[in-house]
Write a protein that holds these residues in place. Structure first.
Motif, mmCIF file in Angstrom:
data_model
loop_
_atom_site.group_PDB
_atom_site.id
_atom_site.type_symbol
_atom_site.label_atom_id
_atom_site.label_comp_id
_atom_site.label_asym_id
_atom_site.label_seq_id
_atom_site.Cartn_x
_atom_site.Cartn_y
_atom_site.Cartn_z
ATOM 1 N N ASN A 140 0.847 -1.196 0.000
ATOM 2 C CA ASN A 140 0.000 0.000 0.000
ATOM 3 C C ASN A 140 0.883 1.246 0.000
ATOM 4 N N GLY A 141 0.259 2.401 0.022
ATOM 5 C CA GLY A 141 0.991 3.661 -0.018
ATOM 6 C C GLY A 141 1.783 3.949 1.241
ATOM 7 N N ASP A 142 1.480 3.254 2.328
ATOM 8 C CA ASP A 142 2.196 3.468 3.587
ATOM 9 C C ASP A 142 3.459 2.626 3.704
ATOM 10 N N THR A 143 3.686 1.765 2.764
ATOM 11 C CA THR A 143 4.868 0.887 2.820
ATOM 12 C C THR A 143 6.139 1.717 2.690
ATOM 13 N N ASP A 144 7.061 1.521 3.625
ATOM 14 C CA ASP A 144 8.352 2.210 3.599
ATOM 15 C C ASP A 144 9.266 1.494 2.596
ATOM 16 N N LEU A 145 9.550 2.150 1.478
ATOM 17 C CA LEU A 145 10.336 1.526 0.420
ATOM 18 C C LEU A 145 11.800 1.337 0.812
ATOM 19 N N ASP A 146 12.318 2.183 1.716
ATOM 20 C CA ASP A 146 13.688 1.992 2.196
ATOM 21 C C ASP A 146 13.798 0.699 3.013
ATOM 22 N N THR A 147 12.792 0.437 3.840
ATOM 23 C CA THR A 147 12.749 -0.818 4.595
ATOM 24 C C THR A 147 12.631 -2.003 3.653
ATOM 25 N N LEU A 148 11.800 -1.860 2.651
ATOM 26 C CA LEU A 148 11.635 -2.922 1.656
ATOM 27 C C LEU A 148 12.966 -3.216 0.967
ATOM 28 N N GLN A 149 13.697 -2.176 0.574
ATOM 29 C CA GLN A 149 14.987 -2.372 -0.083
ATOM 30 C C GLN A 149 15.988 -3.080 0.842
ATOM 31 N N SER A 150 16.023 -2.680 2.090
ATOM 32 C CA SER A 150 16.969 -3.321 3.017
ATOM 33 C C SER A 150 16.596 -4.781 3.268
ATOM 34 N N GLN A 151 15.304 -5.085 3.319
ATOM 35 C CA GLN A 151 14.893 -6.482 3.492
ATOM 36 C C GLN A 151 15.173 -7.303 2.230
ATOM 37 N N LEU A 152 15.045 -6.691 1.070
ATOM 38 C CA LEU A 152 15.377 -7.403 -0.165
ATOM 39 C C LEU A 152 16.830 -7.855 -0.155
ATOM 40 N N ARG A 153 17.707 -6.995 0.318
ATOM 41 C CA ARG A 153 19.135 -7.322 0.316
ATOM 42 C C ARG A 153 19.479 -8.469 1.266
ATOM 43 N N LEU A 177 12.286 -17.096 -6.152
ATOM 44 C CA LEU A 177 12.731 -15.766 -5.741
ATOM 45 C C LEU A 177 11.538 -14.843 -5.561
ATOM 46 N N GLN A 178 10.614 -14.851 -6.515
ATOM 47 C CA GLN A 178 9.427 -14.005 -6.408
ATOM 48 C C GLN A 178 8.600 -14.378 -5.176
ATOM 49 N N SER A 179 8.453 -15.643 -4.898
ATOM 50 C CA SER A 179 7.687 -16.076 -3.717
ATOM 51 C C SER A 179 8.338 -15.576 -2.437
ATOM 52 N N ARG A 180 9.655 -15.669 -2.367
ATOM 53 C CA ARG A 180 10.345 -15.216 -1.159
ATOM 54 C C ARG A 180 10.185 -13.703 -0.986
ATOM 55 N N ILE A 181 10.232 -12.958 -2.075
ATOM 56 C CA ILE A 181 10.051 -11.504 -2.001
ATOM 57 C C ILE A 181 8.634 -11.173 -1.541
ATOM 58 N N GLU A 182 7.653 -11.874 -2.092
ATOM 59 C CA GLU A 182 6.261 -11.582 -1.754
ATOM 60 C C GLU A 182 5.910 -11.974 -0.318
ATOM 61 N N CYS A 183 6.755 -12.742 0.348
ATOM 62 C CA CYS A 183 6.523 -13.121 1.749
ATOM 63 C C CYS A 183 7.124 -12.128 2.741
ATOM 64 N N LEU A 184 7.813 -11.098 2.267
ATOM 65 C CA LEU A 184 8.423 -10.127 3.178
ATOM 66 C C LEU A 184 7.345 -9.412 3.987
ATOM 67 N N ARG A 185 7.640 -9.236 5.274
ATOM 68 C CA ARG A 185 6.716 -8.580 6.197
ATOM 69 C C ARG A 185 7.435 -7.438 6.897
ATOM 70 N N SER A 186 6.661 -6.456 7.332
ATOM 71 C CA SER A 186 7.194 -5.344 8.114
ATOM 72 C C SER A 186 7.616 -5.863 9.484
ATOM 73 N N SER A 187 8.723 -5.346 10.007
ATOM 74 C CA SER A 187 9.197 -5.811 11.315
ATOM 75 C C SER A 187 8.296 -5.330 12.453
ATOM 76 N N GLU A 188 7.628 -4.183 12.276
ATOM 77 C CA GLU A 188 6.755 -3.656 13.328
ATOM 78 C C GLU A 188 5.419 -4.392 13.391
ATOM 79 N N SER A 189 4.941 -4.829 12.233
ATOM 80 C CA SER A 189 3.645 -5.508 12.198
ATOM 81 C C SER A 189 3.725 -6.646 11.201
ATOM 82 N N GLU A 190 2.682 -7.385 11.110
ATOM 83 C CA GLU A 190 2.656 -8.507 10.160
ATOM 84 C C GLU A 190 2.051 -8.097 8.816
ATOM 85 N N VAL A 191 2.030 -6.791 8.549
ATOM 86 C CA VAL A 191 1.505 -6.307 7.283
ATOM 87 C C VAL A 191 2.506 -6.646 6.177
#
Length: 137
Positions: free
Chosen positions: A54-67, A107-121
């Motif tokens: 969603n629009g509230d997703t922190d893209l910097d957090t997403l990038q760091s989790q991708l790495r 790889l796509q499945s693993r990426i799509e399973c990423l969750r926010s560390s603060e919540s399970e969103v």
């Protein structure tokens, strides 16, 4: 033979000569096997689009989790950038060098399973492979 060992051919016994030939054969097999293994590990470069949940997703957090996704060293992340895609939202476009041994759907499945560390969103809504090409060795 004299130049290699410093011994005259007449004074060398058959056992030492056989041992030397066996040693050279083992070395040859080792080199041949290591070269064959290097040829077998092919890599491809992919560009993957990762759309946020969603629009509230922190893209910097997403990038760091991708790495953090690495498939035991068979995946190397390259450049990541944010690009607009719809209604002011941005997506992450990432380049990676991937071993041929890794299935892209895994790889796509693993990426799509990423969750926010603060919540399970979930962080990711969807992924798509924009391009892929084989790297020359």
């Amino acid at each position: 033979f004299y130049q290699e060992t410093g011994k005259d051919m007449e004074k060398v016994d058959l056992d030492s000569l056989t041992a030397r030939v066996t040693e050279l054969c083992k070395l040859f097999e080792y080199v041949r096997a290591s070269q064959a293994q290097q040829l077998m590990v092919q890599k491809k470069r992919i560009v993957i689009c990762i759309k946020p949940f969603n629009g509230d997703t922190d893209l910097d957090t997403l990038q760091s989790q991708l790495r953090t996704i690495n498939f035991e060293g068979k995946l190397e992340w390259g450049e990541m950038r944010k690009e607009p895609f719809v209604f002011g939202l941005k997506m992450v476009v990432a380049a990676a060098d991937v071993s041929e041994q890794i299935a892209l759907d895994a790889l796509q499945s693993r990426i799509e399973c990423l969750r926010s560390s603060e919540s399970e969103v979930p962080l990711v809504s969807s992924t798509s492979i924009r391009s892929t090409y084989r790297l020359s060795t």
